[in-house]
Design a protein around this motif. Structure first.
Motif, mmCIF file in Angstrom:
data_model
loop_
_atom_site.group_PDB
_atom_site.id
_atom_site.type_symbol
_atom_site.label_atom_id
_atom_site.label_comp_id
_atom_site.label_asym_id
_atom_site.label_seq_id
_atom_site.Cartn_x
_atom_site.Cartn_y
_atom_site.Cartn_z
ATOM 1 N N ASN A 112 -2.028 2.776 0.392
ATOM 2 C CA ASN A 112 -1.960 4.026 -0.382
ATOM 3 C C ASN A 112 -0.682 4.803 -0.087
ATOM 4 O O ASN A 112 -0.086 5.379 -1.007
ATOM 5 C CB ASN A 112 -3.204 4.880 -0.118
ATOM 6 C CG ASN A 112 -4.455 4.256 -0.711
ATOM 7 O OD1 ASN A 112 -4.392 3.492 -1.674
ATOM 8 N ND2 ASN A 112 -5.605 4.567 -0.127
ATOM 9 N N ARG A 113 -0.243 4.830 1.175
ATOM 10 C CA ARG A 113 1.019 5.507 1.520
ATOM 11 C C ARG A 113 2.198 4.837 0.824
ATOM 12 O O ARG A 113 3.092 5.512 0.300
ATOM 13 C CB ARG A 113 1.255 5.488 3.036
ATOM 14 C CG ARG A 113 0.462 6.483 3.829
ATOM 15 C CD ARG A 113 0.940 6.602 5.269
ATOM 16 N NE ARG A 113 1.012 5.342 5.987
ATOM 17 C CZ ARG A 113 -0.004 4.772 6.626
ATOM 18 N NH1 ARG A 113 -1.192 5.359 6.631
ATOM 19 N NH2 ARG A 113 0.160 3.631 7.272
ATOM 20 N N LEU A 114 2.195 3.506 0.817
ATOM 21 C CA LEU A 114 3.296 2.772 0.196
ATOM 22 C C LEU A 114 3.293 2.930 -1.322
ATOM 23 O O LEU A 114 4.363 3.017 -1.939
ATOM 24 C CB LEU A 114 3.239 1.295 0.602
ATOM 25 C CG LEU A 114 3.472 1.023 2.092
ATOM 26 C CD1 LEU A 114 3.181 -0.446 2.427
ATOM 27 C CD2 LEU A 114 4.880 1.393 2.502
ATOM 28 N N VAL A 115 2.122 3.004 -1.921
ATOM 29 C CA VAL A 115 2.015 3.260 -3.364
ATOM 30 C C VAL A 115 2.542 4.669 -3.661
ATOM 31 O O VAL A 115 3.353 4.865 -4.573
ATOM 32 C CB VAL A 115 0.567 3.083 -3.866
ATOM 33 C CG1 VAL A 115 0.403 3.628 -5.286
ATOM 34 C CG2 VAL A 115 0.148 1.606 -3.814
ATOM 35 N N ALA A 116 2.099 5.648 -2.879
ATOM 36 C CA ALA A 116 2.521 7.040 -3.080
ATOM 37 C C ALA A 116 4.035 7.199 -2.902
ATOM 38 O O ALA A 116 4.657 8.025 -3.577
ATOM 39 C CB ALA A 116 1.774 7.963 -2.116
ATOM 40 N N ALA A 117 4.623 6.394 -2.025
ATOM 41 C CA ALA A 117 6.069 6.453 -1.788
ATOM 42 C C ALA A 117 6.865 5.688 -2.840
ATOM 43 O O ALA A 117 8.096 5.666 -2.800
ATOM 44 C CB ALA A 117 6.385 5.897 -0.395
#
Length: 176
Positions: free
Chosen positions: A44-49
């Protein structure tokens, strides 16, 4: 290293979460298990970034599943992490193995060799699991069958890794 593993495996092909988890588990799960509680927040962090894309597709016989793929920005991030790894990624064996698993994505032999040189330099520094009066204890000085075993295995492994690193660096330098 979890994020590096995610980026590295997705650089090879799009995967859904379960497939990604299984690949990460195969790479380092025996030493550092990956839980859903760590994997999915990292995704989720990588998607958000903006480093990963996700789309939903029908499952074979189950609920729809999320398929992840690397974005162009994600590829740039992967290459930056491979080109300039943190010191802990050089000194920690499991982290270095993760780095090594994806170093082929860095298509510059000189940059690949630079990473391997850092590892070789680290391995050439005298070290031990045990110290006496500030000096590393050698296997022959351990005075304990089990510590001697640890030190002998570490010495043999270190010798083999240093030999491979020298060969790999030479091969990469010829490719430059």
């Amino acid at each position: 290293m979890l994020e590096l593993s995610i980026l590295g495996f997705l650089a090879e092909e799009p995967l859904h979460g379960y497939e990604l988890k299984e690949r990460i588990k195969a790479l380092s799960g025996h030493v550092r298990p990956v839980s859903d509680g760590a994997l999915y927040p990292a995704i989720n962090r990588l998607v958000a970034a903006g480093l990963l894309d996700q789309r939903t597709e029908d499952g074979a016989s189950a609920a729809p599943r999320r398929v992840l793929s690397l974005t162009a920005e994600g590829r740039r991030e992967l290459l930056a992490r491979l080109r300039d790894p943190k010191q802990a990624e050089i000194t920690d064996q499991v982290r270095f193995n993760t780095l090594l698993a994806f170093l082929r994505h860095l298509d510059d032999p000189a940059a690949q060799a630079a990473v391997l040189r850092r590892r070789l330099e680290f391995l050439q520094t005298p070290a031990s699991f045990f110290y006496r009066k500030g000096e590393p204890v050698r296997a022959e000085e351990a005075g304990d069958l089990f510590r001697e075993g640890m030190l002998r295995v570490a010495r043999a492994t270190g010798q083999a890794e240093r030999a491979w690193l020298r060969e790999a660096i030479e091969t990469l330098e010829k490719a430059c």
